[in-house]
Design an enzyme around this catalytic site. Structure first.
Site, short mmCIF file in Angstrom:
data_model
loop_
_atom_site.label_atom_id
_atom_site.label_comp_id
_atom_site.label_asym_id
_atom_site.label_seq_id
_atom_site.Cartn_x
_atom_site.Cartn_y
_atom_site.Cartn_z
N LYS A 23 0.83 -1.21 0.00
CA LYS A 23 0.00 0.00 0.00
C LYS A 23 0.87 1.26 0.00
CE LYS A 23 -2.78 0.89 3.71
NZ LYS A 23 -2.55 2.23 4.28
N SER A 24 1.89 1.29 0.85
CA SER A 24 2.74 2.49 0.94
C SER A 24 3.41 2.78 -0.40
CB SER A 24 3.81 2.30 2.01
OG SER A 24 3.22 2.18 3.27
N ARG A 66 -6.43 1.63 17.87
CA ARG A 66 -6.16 0.19 17.73
C ARG A 66 -5.84 -0.50 19.06
NH1 ARG A 66 -3.06 0.45 11.80
NH2 ARG A 66 -5.01 0.51 10.62
N ARG A 121 -7.29 -3.25 9.39
CA ARG A 121 -6.34 -4.16 10.06
C ARG A 121 -7.02 -4.87 11.25
NH1 ARG A 121 -2.38 -3.64 6.71
NH2 ARG A 121 -1.73 -1.55 6.08
N GLN A 128 4.86 9.32 7.30
CA GLN A 128 3.94 10.28 6.66
C GLN A 128 4.42 11.71 6.88
OE1 GLN A 128 -0.03 9.26 7.91
NE2 GLN A 128 0.05 7.28 6.85
N ARG A 179 2.85 5.99 -3.25
CA ARG A 179 3.99 6.82 -3.68
C ARG A 179 4.21 6.72 -5.18
NH1 ARG A 179 4.14 5.68 1.60
NH2 ARG A 179 5.40 6.95 3.03
N ASP A 207 2.03 -1.20 11.85
CA ASP A 207 0.72 -1.63 11.34
C ASP A 207 0.44 -3.11 11.65
OD1 ASP A 207 0.42 0.92 10.42
OD2 ASP A 207 1.08 0.45 8.39
N GLY A 254 -4.78 8.01 5.56
CA GLY A 254 -3.87 8.98 6.17
C GLY A 254 -2.70 9.29 5.26
N SER A 288 7.59 8.99 12.02
CA SER A 288 6.43 8.86 11.13
C SER A 288 6.85 9.04 9.69
CB SER A 288 5.36 9.90 11.50
OG SER A 288 4.47 10.06 10.42
O1 SPQ Z 1 -2.46 5.57 5.36
P1 SPQ Z 1 -2.96 5.23 6.72
O2 SPQ Z 1 -4.45 5.34 6.78
O3 SPQ Z 1 -2.31 6.03 7.82
O4 SPQ Z 1 -2.60 3.67 6.95
C1 SPQ Z 1 -1.83 2.95 7.93
C2 SPQ Z 1 -2.35 1.46 7.84
O5 SPQ Z 1 -2.51 0.76 8.85
O6 SPQ Z 1 -2.51 1.03 6.71
C3 SPQ Z 1 -1.94 3.49 9.35
F1 SPQ Z 1 -3.08 3.47 9.88
O7 SPQ Z 1 -0.46 2.85 7.58
C4 SPQ Z 1 0.49 3.93 7.63
C5 SPQ Z 1 1.56 3.62 8.66
O8 SPQ Z 1 1.01 3.42 9.94
C6 SPQ Z 1 1.11 4.05 6.26
C7 SPQ Z 1 2.37 4.83 6.25
C8 SPQ Z 1 2.93 5.28 4.95
O9 SPQ Z 1 2.61 4.70 3.90
O10 SPQ Z 1 3.74 6.23 4.98
C9 SPQ Z 1 3.08 5.10 7.40
C10 SPQ Z 1 2.61 4.72 8.74
O11 SPQ Z 1 2.04 5.86 9.37
P2 SPQ Z 1 2.94 6.93 10.18
O12 SPQ Z 1 1.94 7.87 10.78
O13 SPQ Z 1 3.66 6.12 11.21
O14 SPQ Z 1 3.82 7.58 9.25
#
Ligand code: SPQ
Length: 447
Positions: A36-37, A364, A406, A185, A41, A333, A109, A183
């Site tokens: 997914k990540s 969670r 999840r 993100q 991207r 995750d 997110g 993070s």
């Molecule tokens: O995209 P989203 O909704 O935040 O999805 C989650 C998931 O469980 O699929 C988190 F709820 O994954 C994030 C992950 O926790 C995906 C991600 C990324 O692709 O950059 C990074 C992680 O979040 P963070 O806040 O730690 O950067």
């Protein structure tokens, strides 16, 4: 057996799971959907690059679909997502269009936070961004504050911390941001903003989060300096990107459900093919192995800059352990499914330093404590984690995903080891990251 029921009249679905008949184990080889990540991207960088990007193995879950929809509204041409090769005609970083309507990131997110970095750095253009009920309750100040310190103009509910958000694009300034949380993100949002900035944008984080953005930005031609010792990365802007071919590996976060399923159902043996094993994501493998899981890596290779392997997993007796510290961002995750593994392990498992789980698609920690507890697990919630006393006999019950993908899938795996039938309400959430989950579960249970 796993059966998905429509629970009319509401739009939600209930997944009914009964454990495999006595003596039946999970066997065979399976492929899991794209990461997914990396899928997010690839769509984003493809959209802002010059020229064509070809994506193979894109995840067709609802989250990447939200990203594709947003970037189509911003002017990128993206071919049919259902085909094996998705082609993105990039429009170039400075050419994002002011959309006619609100950009909707749905449940994702990653979509909203990464996109904000790009939108904030589009001088003279105005954007509005929102998401579903869950996303509108997730904190956005973690990206808005550092962007504002670079000159961004962003407004939102709750003192600029919650979506819907309004963004008036600006020419942003170089900066060095030290993030209080590890993070990906936050880091990726600021690196994407840095693409348009004349000068250096640096992010330092307290522990290393997933590095897919760094790898892909470099593959698309951006100049980055990475200091792994200090968890620091700098993008040297402005950095125009050139379209590439991206082959998306299988998502280790999705593989984790089958790693735990095969570990706890006696006699099981599965090979999960083509799984991304980027070291910033493999905390789940290390912890399961520490718990005594029988997992081996086969056919290790590098696919467009990301390490990939086939994972062989055999049933084993798990032991409780402590999970905390720097490994947390590397398995963030997978904590819900690790809590399930802990419920079937001998002894006590303590999960700590994981308060971030409270601001995901659901809280969670609270949800796993309540729903796994309904199945009979001995589980205690702490502000930053969980304690699970393993080895209690679980019994099927009615549980709820709280619309969190999840959680839905973790509870389905717990149900494989519970006596009787478990009904998981609002299980359609699995389609956010794993649309074929129920089909694969049914297939494995019947094979
Ligand atoms: O995209 P989203 O909704 O935040 O999805 C989650 C998931 O469980 O699929 C988190 F709820 O994954 C994030 C992950 O926790 C995906 C991600 C990324 O692709 O950059 C990074 C992680 O979040 P963070 O806040 O730690 O950067």
């Amino acid at each position: 057996m796993a059966v998905l029921h429509l629970s009319a009249p509401d739009p939600h679905q209930t997944l009914q799971v009964t454990p495999p008949a006595a003596g039946l184990a999970l066997q065979g080889r399976l492929r899991i959907p794209g990461d997914k990540s990396i899928s997010h991207r690839a769509l984003m960088l493809g959209a802002i690059a010059e020229g064509e990007t070809v994506i193979e193995g894109l995840l067709l879950g609802e989250d990447p679909r939200s990203t594709a929809q947003c970037f189509q509204q911003l002017g990128a041409k993206i071919s049919d997502l259902n085909s094996e090769r998705v082609v993105v005609q990039g429009i170039g970083l400075g050419n994002l269009q002011e959309p006619l309507d609100v950009l909707n990131a749905g449940n994702s997110g990653t979509t909203i936070r990464l996109m904000l970095g790009l939108l904030a750095a589009q001088p003279g253009k105005f954007f509005t961004v929102t998401g579903d009920d869950s996303l509108r309750s997730r904190p956005m100040s973690r990206v808005i504050k550092p962007l504002q310190s670079m000159g961004a103009q962003i407004w939102g509910r709750h003192q600029n911390s919650l979506a819907p958000l309004a963004v008036q694009g600006q020419a942003l300034q170089p900066s060095h941001y030290t993030s209080p949380i590890a993070s990906a993100q936050v880091k990726s949002c600021l690196l994407l903003a840095g693409l348009s900035i004349d000068g250096d944008t640096t992010v330092t984080e307290p522990a290393l989060s997933r590095d897919h953005s760094e790898r892909m930005l470099q593959a698309f031609g951006a100049k980055l300096t990475i200091d792994p010792e200090h968890h620091r990365v700098t993008i040297h802007g402005p950095a125009p990107l050139t379209g590439q071919t991206v082959v998306v590996p299988g998502d280790i976060s999705s593989a984790a459900f089958w790693l735990v399923a095969a570990s706890i159902v006696p006699g099981s043996e599965l090979v999960i093919e083509n799984v991304g094993i980027n070291p910033t994501r493999t905390g789940v493998l290390e912890v399961l192995q520490q718990m005594g899981a029988n997992i081996s890596l086969e056919n290790e290779r590098l696919v467009t800059g990301e390490p990939v392997a086939d994972l062989r997993v055999k049933a084993s007796t798990l032991q409780g352990c402590t999970i905390g510290g720097a490994v947390i961002p590397r398995l963030i995750d997978e904590i819900p499914i690790l809590a399930v593994a802990a419920a079937f392990a001998q002894g006590t498992t303590r999960i700590q330093d994981a308060a971030e789980l409270r601001v995901k698609e659901s809280d969670r920690l609270a949800v796993m404590a309540s729903e796994l507890g309904k199945l009979g697990a001995k589980i205690t919630e702490f502000p930053d984690g969980l304690e699970i006393v393993g080895g209690q006999a679980l019994v099927g019950a009615d549980v709820d995903s709280f619309t969190d993908h999840r959680i839905a899938m973790s509870l389905a795996i717990a149900a494989l080891g519970a006596k009787g039938t478990t009904r998981i309400h609002r299980a359609e959430a699995a389609a956010i990251s794993y649309p074929e989950f129920v089909e694969t579960l049914s297939h494995l249970c019947q094979a």
